[in-house]
Structures are given as C-alpha cells and as structure tokens.
Design a protein around this motif. Structure first.
Motif, short mmCIF file in Angstrom:
data_model
loop_
_atom_site.label_atom_id
_atom_site.label_comp_id
_atom_site.label_asym_id
_atom_site.label_seq_id
_atom_site.Cartn_x
_atom_site.Cartn_y
_atom_site.Cartn_z
N GLU A 1 -4.04 -3.16 -1.72
CA GLU A 1 -5.30 -3.72 -1.47
C GLU A 1 -6.36 -2.71 -2.00
O GLU A 1 -6.28 -1.53 -1.77
N GLU A 2 -7.21 -3.18 -2.79
CA GLU A 2 -8.49 -2.44 -3.22
C GLU A 2 -8.22 -1.13 -4.02
O GLU A 2 -8.88 0.00 -3.82
N TYR B 1 -11.38 -7.07 -2.29
CA TYR B 1 -12.17 -7.77 -1.50
C TYR B 1 -13.80 -7.87 -1.87
O TYR B 1 -14.54 -8.45 -1.09
N ARG C 1 -11.62 -10.91 3.17
CA ARG C 1 -10.59 -10.02 3.96
C ARG C 1 -9.82 -10.88 5.22
O ARG C 1 -8.75 -10.40 5.48
N ASN D 1 1.00 -1.30 0.00
CA ASN D 1 0.01 -0.12 0.03
C ASN D 1 1.01 1.18 -0.07
O ASN D 1 1.75 1.39 -0.79
#
Length: 280
Positions: A219-220, A245, A268, A201
């Motif tokens: 992530e995401e 997720y 998650r 990240n």
C-alpha cells in the motif's frame, strides 16, 4: 534513473475520476499471456514470465463484483462465499485470501480461541489487538484454521496482513527476529496447506523474507517514497501487487510499472471501484 511521480489531483468527480479519454486509455490494457490455473487443492502458481503483467483487484467491502477485468482477486475469506469463488475460478481468476495473522478483532469468529495472554495493545484496525507472535504454539492452531477456511473456499493463495507487529507498540517486547521467525513459520504453514504465501507491507523485512514468499502486496509505496524496497521480489521474478489511495494513475503508473509492479488506484474502503495501470 528513478522517476518520481508528480503530486497532481486525479481529476473531477466524487471518486476522483480521470477524464474520459485518459480513463479509457488506462483501461485498454494489453492482456498478458494466460497460463492454466492450478487445480483445486493446489497452491496458485505465479509464472516468472507473467510477473508485472497481472491485473488485480483488492475488494474487502461492498458487494463483490466478479466482472472486474482482473486476473487476480484479493478477498476476505469470511465475507466471500464458496459460490463466489467458484464463479471467479470459472472465469480463470486467481484467488488470494486476505488473512490478518498478527492481530485479532472482537468480531472475528475465532476470537475466543486466542488466549488473553497473546492479545496485546490496540492494532491499526479499530478495536483490534496485536498478537504475541512469540507464542507460536498458541497461535498456530487458530491461524492454521484460518488458512484452511481459505483453502476450503477455493483460494489458492493467502496474503498475510499485520505481519509487522514488532514495528509497532504491540504491548509485547517483540524484536525483528521474533517477527521474522513468525512470518517464515506462516509461509511454511501456508505451503503445507497448499496455499501460496504472500507478504502484505512490512517493507523493513522484505529483503529477508522475499525468498520465503511468492508475492508481495503493498500500500502506497509511491506516496511514502519506499517502492525501491520491494525490488527483491521483482528481481526474483515474483509479483508485486501495489495500490495507491491518492494521486493520479497517469503519474504514479510511470514509476510503478517501470519498477515491474502490478498497480491500481483504489479508495481506502477497498470496495469494487478501481483504476488499473496499463500492463507493460
């Protein structure tokens, strides 16, 4: 032109399973050309020709499934045994060690080695505390031993998590440059211990840190509409391992594979379940 994914539900089932025909299509991945693994004691290499083609798995909970069809495994160094890493290496899997470098939990085996003066406010994980990354002399010995644990168990790379305390209410007056200096020191420390460093990240510092790190874990970025910020890694032919997720892989894979990411859909809790995006 950038293609934005549609926000459509993944499908039926408790895990958000795709319809069988779609799932089979996603799992029918054209294997990338493999290159030999670095020998034990050497850092993992990431050939530029393979960037964007790695299939990967991120598992931090549940019973480890070594049979997952992935080239790269991102794992917890404490929970993963040397026997498990040896089995994975025998399958020509690349092993990445997941290390929290900017926070500490009371249940961590080395908690007592962090002086009270370096522990700050609550971090993103329950009961964890941010660390004062300005106090390098206090943190370096403990983090070096965390890296040595990875190396001793057969990992060839390390992913640095919680490397963005400056952007949160850490309990310390951390600045952008404090974090940048700390992260660069960690990348150098990893290399000195024969580990390939990766950044987890911390998108605000990607442009500055891409030259110092060998890969990124994100992530995401689709849900948060931030994927373009990872392009410095892609442009340098370095892998970007990405996870969503929520949402349908048939939607977000269009965006992330187009960017050159290696993407998967996970829950998650990061157990063994996954749906990979097809390689280009």
């Amino acid at each position: 032109m950038r293609i934005r994914p549609r926000t459509r539900a993944v499908g039926r089932g408790p895990r958000g399973a795709l319809p069988a025909c779609v799932a089979l299509a996603l799992l029918s991945v054209v294997a990338a050309c493999r290159v030999d693994l670095a020998p034990p004691g050497a850092p993992t290499i990431w050939p530029a020709a393979s960037a964007g083609r790695w299939q990967w798995q991120w598992q931090l909970s549940g019973v480890l499934d070594p049979a997952v069809e992935a080239d790269v495994f991102l794992l917890d160094p404490v929970a993963t045994t040397a026997a498990q890493t040896a089995e994975l290496r025998s399958r020509d899997r690349r092993l990445v060690c997941h290390v929290h470098v900017g926070s500490v939990l009371p249940t961590d085996p080395d908690t007592d080695r962090f002086p009270a003066t370096v522990r700050g406010a609550g971090s993103r994980r329950p009961q964890s505390r941010w660390l004062d990354v300005r106090q390098w002399d206090s943190l370096r010995p403990v983090l070096a031993d965390r890296f040595r644990l990875c190396r001793g168990k057969g990992f060839g790379a390390v992913a640095l998590a919680d490397a963005d305390g400056y952007a949160h209410r850490s309990g310390f007056p951390l600045g952008f440059d404090d974090q940048l200096r700390f992260n660069r020191r960690l990348a150098e420390l990893a290399r000195s211990l024969d580990l390939s460093p990766g950044l987890v990240n911390n998108l605000a510092q990607v442009a500055a840190l891409a030259p110092d790190f060998d890969f990124a874990v994100n992530e995401e970025c689709v849900r948060l509409d931030q994927c373009a910020r990872l392009l410095p890694f892609v442009e340098a032919d370095k892998p970007v391992f990405h996870v969503e997720y929520s949402g349908s892989p048939t939607d977000f894979c269009v965006t992330t594979v187009g960017y050159g990411f290696s993407s998967i859909r996970k829950e998650r809790e990061l157990d063994a379940w996954r749906i990979p995006c097809p390689a280009p």
